[in-house]
Motif scaffolding. Structure first.
Motif, short mmCIF file in Angstrom:
data_model
loop_
_atom_site.label_atom_id
_atom_site.label_comp_id
_atom_site.label_asym_id
_atom_site.label_seq_id
_atom_site.Cartn_x
_atom_site.Cartn_y
_atom_site.Cartn_z
N UNK A 56 41.79 3.69 -28.00
CA UNK A 56 41.87 2.77 -26.86
C UNK A 56 41.83 1.34 -27.37
N UNK A 57 40.94 1.05 -28.31
CA UNK A 57 40.88 -0.31 -28.88
C UNK A 57 42.21 -0.70 -29.50
N UNK B 136 47.88 -5.77 -18.46
CA UNK B 136 47.15 -6.58 -19.44
C UNK B 136 45.69 -6.78 -19.00
N UNK B 137 45.47 -7.01 -17.71
CA UNK B 137 44.10 -7.15 -17.20
C UNK B 137 43.30 -5.86 -17.42
N UNK B 138 43.93 -4.74 -17.14
CA UNK B 138 43.26 -3.45 -17.34
C UNK B 138 42.99 -3.23 -18.83
N UNK B 139 43.95 -3.60 -19.67
CA UNK B 139 43.75 -3.48 -21.12
C UNK B 139 42.60 -4.34 -21.60
N UNK C 263 39.35 -2.51 -20.58
CA UNK C 263 39.05 -1.36 -21.44
C UNK C 263 38.66 -1.80 -22.85
N UNK C 264 39.41 -2.77 -23.37
CA UNK C 264 39.14 -3.27 -24.72
C UNK C 264 37.74 -3.88 -24.80
N UNK C 265 37.42 -4.68 -23.80
CA UNK C 265 36.10 -5.31 -23.77
C UNK C 265 35.00 -4.26 -23.61
N UNK C 266 35.23 -3.27 -22.74
CA UNK C 266 34.21 -2.25 -22.52
C UNK C 266 33.91 -1.49 -23.80
N UNK D 217 31.03 -6.35 -13.82
CA UNK D 217 31.73 -7.61 -14.07
C UNK D 217 33.19 -7.37 -14.42
N UNK D 218 33.46 -6.43 -15.31
CA UNK D 218 34.84 -6.14 -15.71
C UNK D 218 35.65 -5.63 -14.53
N UNK D 219 35.05 -4.75 -13.72
CA UNK D 219 35.72 -4.26 -12.53
C UNK D 219 36.03 -5.41 -11.58
#
Length: 109
Positions: free
Chosen positions: A13-14, A59-62, A65-68, A95-97
């Motif tokens: 995922x990263x 891109x926002x979803x990426x 996920x990347x941050x999570x 926050x990410x959601x």
């Protein structure tokens, strides 16, 4: 609370999200370089097209996920108290959601 349940899935995922975000960033940099006198109308034309809205949403979803995956890894490595780590993970998820929902409203609002 890892994303994929295994380290391999999280690692993939990263890498996939980083690859997409890199391509997306290069496209935006190229767009800016090709439009020397960049105006509001240029941005509006770019971001009102459906393919760019979908790409930006992806891109926002990426980013989320990347941050999570990155933050979950840091939290599990450095925050040992169970309750504190789960509270911090909950705050990060919320926050990410919220950022993704906000991005949807900006794109299509």
């Amino acid at each position: 609370m890892s994303l994929g349940g295994t380290g391999l899935r999280d690692w993939l995922v990263q890498r996939y999200t980083a690859a997409f975000l890199g391509i997306y960033t290069l496209f935006l940099v190229g767009f800016v370089l090709m439009h020397q006198e960049l105006a509001y109308e240029d941005w509006l034309g770019l971001f009102t097209s459906p393919w760019m809205q979908i790409s930006t949403l992806f891109a926002l979803i990426c980013v989320a996920f990347h941050a999570w995956v990155g933050l979950w890894t840091v939290l599990t490595d450095y925050i040992k108290p169970f309750l504190l780590r789960y509270v911090l993970e909950g705050v990060i998820i919320f926050t990410l959601f919220g950022y993704v929902i906000w991005g949807i409203f900006v794109l299509w609002g």
